[in-house]
Design an enzyme around this catalytic site. Structure first.
Site: not given
Ligand code: UDP
Length: 359
Positions: A203
């Protein structure tokens, strides 16, 4: 001390889950939800599953450009700050919500604590990188996940007080692993066998906003052999629709597109995956903690230790490199403890307590 916690997107709900629980033993905490992520799949399920306390105030700041969103949160938060008169504003990570929370507080002369301070990808084209750097330099307390983050802040001569506390997302991952294993039926629900699939997420704006890069991403995913499970982030779903690529991705052999998963189901699928393919920050870390090989669809990462230890490989959108990395076995031997061993939230609480006593 009265703490105003400002959060607004999926990973921030996870991080706040760890901290709110221990913070409330000793401080008064009010949560403001900026509304950056407002759908149930990206918001409510995390409050429910992880026990994040209900927000004191829910703002309506979702959508729009980064600038427009940050501006909207700034305006709305200023009113909440005046109304609640907190002693400290606590922000997490690297989103528009993070920057707006830090800036509003700093301009009002209220202390700012930044959880996950000092992370750097050294790629200023990432909106997250700009948010991290600016937030750190507006913060009084810099609460760092790793020694690398401490080093980055020293290099930049950040004025705030830096503390190595460990990673609060790791606290949640370690605490919820047995719960996910026991309660989640995600494997059976989706007819998946342990070790039989790749779990993918994507994403990042840099991968999905530009239709040319998005097509490269789709091409890369099409080439992954076997079953690939991809819970689609709404941003990615919207960009795929707009570029006319959703049908192609759906038709890819072995591709299973799912709605975004709740924390427990995602963790269950992550812990039993053959490998994880992602451009997420948090998921790289979680893969390491779960002992699952990670292949990261980015050129650089803030979580450099996962790469240095051989558990994570950066491949950008290079399909051949991704396939080779997915086939590589995970490193042998014991894993090093990189992220604080599940005690980061307690250390955040202790740093905040010591700070109060000195004021
Ligand atoms: N996550 C979730 N469901 C999903 C995808 C990710 O619960 O379908 C959780 C994942 O375990 C982690 C968090 O969302 O704890 C990560 O979020 P994201 O990838 O949106 O954000 P980033 O860390 O890249 O900022």
């Amino acid at each position: 001390m009265r703490i105003l916690t400002v959060i607004g997107n999926r990973p921030q709900f996870v991080k706040a889950a760890a901290v709110s629980r221990v913070l409330r033993d000793v401080h008064e905490e009010l949560i403001v939800h900026s509304g950056q992520h407002y759908d149930d799949e990206l918001s409510r399920v995390f409050f429910d599953e992880l026990g994040v306390p209900a927000p004191y105030r829910q703002l309506d700041a979702g959508g729009g450009s980064n600038t427009a969103q940050t501006a909207r949160i700034l305006g709305l938060l200023e009113e909440v700050l005046a109304e609640t008169a907190p002693d400290l504003v606590l922000v997490y990570g690297d989103t528009n919500t993070t920057l707006a929370g830090a800036l509003v507080a700093a301009q009002a002369g209220v202390a700012v604590g930044h959880v996950e301070a000092g992370m750097r990808s050294f790629d200023r084209s990432m909106p997250e990188e700009l948010n991290r750097v600016l937030t750190d330099h507006a913060s009084d307390l810099l609460l760092c996940s790793t020694e690398t983050a401490m080093h980055n802040l020293r290099t930049e001569a950040a004025a705030g007080e830096a503390h190595l506390v460990g990673d609060v997302m790791a606290d949640v991952s370690l605490a919820f692993r047995p719960i996910a294993e026991e309660r989640s039926t995600a494997l059976a629900d989706h007819g998946l066998g342990a070790g039989s699939y790749v779990l993918a997420t994507a994403h990042r704006a840099g991968n999905v906003d530009d239709p040319v890069r998005l097509e490269r991403l789709v091409g890369l995913l099409e080439g992954v052999p076997g079953t690939t499970v991809l819970p689609l982030h709404p941003r990615t779903a919207a960009r795929l629709e707009a570029a006319g690529l959703r049908g192609r991705l759906e038709a890819a052999p072995g591709m299973r597109l799912l709605a975004p998963l709740g924390y427990l189901d995602f963790m269950k699928l992550a812990m039993h995956a053959r490998a994880i393919l992602t451009d997420s920050g948090g998921v790289q870390k979680e893969a390491y903690l779960l002992g699952v090989r990670c292949v990261t669809l980015r050129e650089q990462t803030e979580w450099v230790e996962t790469v240095q230890t051989g558990w994570n490989t950066l491949v950008g959108l290079d399909a051949d490199a991704a396939l080779a990395a997915l086939d590589r076995p995970p490193p042998a031997g014991e894993q090093r403890e990189l992220y604080g061993g599940g005690r980061a939230a307690e250390r955040v609480r202790d740093v905040l307590c010591a700070y109060t006593l000195r004021r």
